[in-house]
Design an enzyme around this catalytic site. Structure first.
Site, short mmCIF file in Angstrom:
data_model
loop_
_atom_site.label_atom_id
_atom_site.label_comp_id
_atom_site.label_asym_id
_atom_site.label_seq_id
_atom_site.Cartn_x
_atom_site.Cartn_y
_atom_site.Cartn_z
N ILE A 1 10.89 1.41 -5.89
CA ILE A 1 10.02 0.79 -4.91
C ILE A 1 9.64 1.80 -3.83
CG2 ILE A 1 10.96 -1.49 -5.33
CD1 ILE A 1 12.59 -1.19 -2.74
N ASP B 1 13.90 11.06 2.98
CA ASP B 1 14.64 9.89 2.51
C ASP B 1 14.89 10.06 1.01
OD1 ASP B 1 15.63 7.43 1.69
OD2 ASP B 1 14.40 6.30 3.09
N GLY C 1 10.40 1.58 2.85
CA GLY C 1 9.94 0.77 3.97
C GLY C 1 9.29 1.62 5.04
N HIS D 1 14.17 4.98 -4.82
CA HIS D 1 12.73 5.21 -4.78
C HIS D 1 12.23 6.18 -5.86
CE1 HIS D 1 12.89 2.99 -1.08
NE2 HIS D 1 13.77 3.83 -0.59
#
Length: 283
Positions: free
Chosen positions: A208, A188, A211, A193
Site C-alpha cells: 500500500i 520510510d 500515509g 510498502h
C-alpha cells in the site's frame, strides 16, 4: 502485557540530527508524483535545483525517531499499529539544504477500549541546528489496534466535520503503480510498502501507499484547489481512514470555509481514504 500510560508519556527520545541536500527535497517531490509532466511550470520549482523551493510537507521525512515502537519495553503490539492521522504547523519555509534537529515526545495516550485499541500521539519539532529556528511542529497519531482496554482516558471528540453541501472544488490525482517504491526512498523503509508477502500478512492484497505520501499529496492538491502558493501553507491535518493502493485515482473534494481555510476529504473506488482534512494558509 498492557501498555503503560505513564511509561509512554515519559518515553525518552534522543534528539536526531539530520543533514539534507537539494537532492533529498527533489526526490520527495518526485515521490509525491510531481514531475510526470516535464512542461508543468507549477511543479518545476520543486523538482529543479535552480532556485529550488521545498514543499512544506517534506518536513515529515526529517529527523524521524525511527521504529521506536519495536522496543519491547513499550508493550506495543507492532502488527496492530496503523498511522491514524497527521497534522502539522509550518512556522518557516524549509531551505533547499540544511542541518536540522528533531525533538520528539509522546504528548497523549488514549484508550478506545479492548475492541477498538489505543491512541498514541507523537509530537515532533524540527529546528535549524545552528540558529534554533523552528521550521515546523508535527503531530503523528498512531492507532494501536491490539492494545486497548488498559483503563486509560478515552480520546476527545474531533468536532471537525465536512459539509454536506457540494464541494467548491474537486481535483483528481492519479497515483502510479510504482509510487510507493519511489516514495520510500525518502526514508520510510517499512516493507509493507514494497514486499507483497509482508503486505499480505498484514491483510492487504498488495503493498500500500505510505500515509505520509497521501498526506503530502493532500497538501499539494489543496494548494492547486485554492490557487495558493505551497510556501504559504500554515497548517495541514487529516485522518487516514482507508489504504491507498499505488495506482489508485484519488478524488479530492474541497470546501472553502474562509479566505485562508479549506476543508477536504479524498476518496478512491467509492471509499473515503482521507477524512476530516483541514488546511490553512498565511496571508
Amino acid at each position: 502485557m498492557a501498555i503503560d500510560t505513564e511509561k509512554l508519556l515519559n518515553w525518552t527520545f534522543e534528539e536526531v540530527c539530520h543533514d539534507y541536500v537539494q537532492r533529498d527535497a527533489i526526490l520527495y517531490a518526485l515521490g509525491l508524483g510531481l514531475g510526470r509532466d516535464p512542461l508543468n511550470k507549477q511543479e518545476l520549482p520543486y523538482i529543479y535545483e535552480k532556485d529550488l523551493a521545498v514543499l512544506p510537507t517534506f518536513a515529515v521525512t526529517l529527523a524521524t525517531p525511527g521504529l521506536w515502537v519495536k522496543d519491547p519495553a513499550t508493550n506495543i503490539t507492532l502488527e496492530g499499529l496503523v498511522h491514524g492521522a497527521q497534522s502539522a504547523n509550518f512556522n518557516a519555509p524549509l531551505p533547499p539544504q540544511a542541518n536540522i534537529t528533531g525533538k520528539a515526545r509522546i504528548s497523549q495516550v488514549y484508550d478506545r477500549g479492548a475492541t477498538k485499541g489505543a491512541v498514541v500521539v507523537v509530537e515532533r519539532s524540527i529546528h535549524d541546528t545552528h540558529s534554533g529556528l523552528l521550521y515546523c511542529t508535527l503531530e503523528q497519531t498512531l492507532i494501536l489496534r491490539a492494545d486497548g482496554g488498559f483503563g486509560g482516558e478515552p480520546p476527545p471528540d474531533n468536532n471537525l466535520s465536512i459539509p454536506l453541501s457540494p464541494p467548491h472544488q474537486a481535483i483528481a490525482y492519479k497515483t502510479t503503480p510504482g509510487q510507493a517504491i519511489l516514495y520510500r526512498l525518502s526514508g520510510d523503509w517499512n516493507p509493507l510498502h514494497i514486499d507483497p508477502c509482508v503486505a499480505q500478512r498484514a491483510g492487504f492484497q498488495q503493498p500500500i501507499l505510505h500515509g505520509y505520501c497521501s498526506y503530502g499529496i493532500a497538501g499539494w492538491a489543496t494548494c492547486l484547489a485554492s490557487n495558493r502558493d505551497p510556501l504559504l501553507l500554515k497548517t495541514l491535518q487529516c485522518q487516514f481512514t482507508g489504504p491507498v493502493i499505488p495506482g489508485d485515482r484519488l478524488i479530492f473534494e474541497f470546501w472553502q470555509a474562509d479566505a485562508d481555510k479549506w476543508l477536504f476529504q479524498a476518496q478512491t473506488n467509492n471509499r473515503v481514504v482521507l477524512a476530516k482534512g483541514l488546511a490553512t494558509f498565511n496571508e
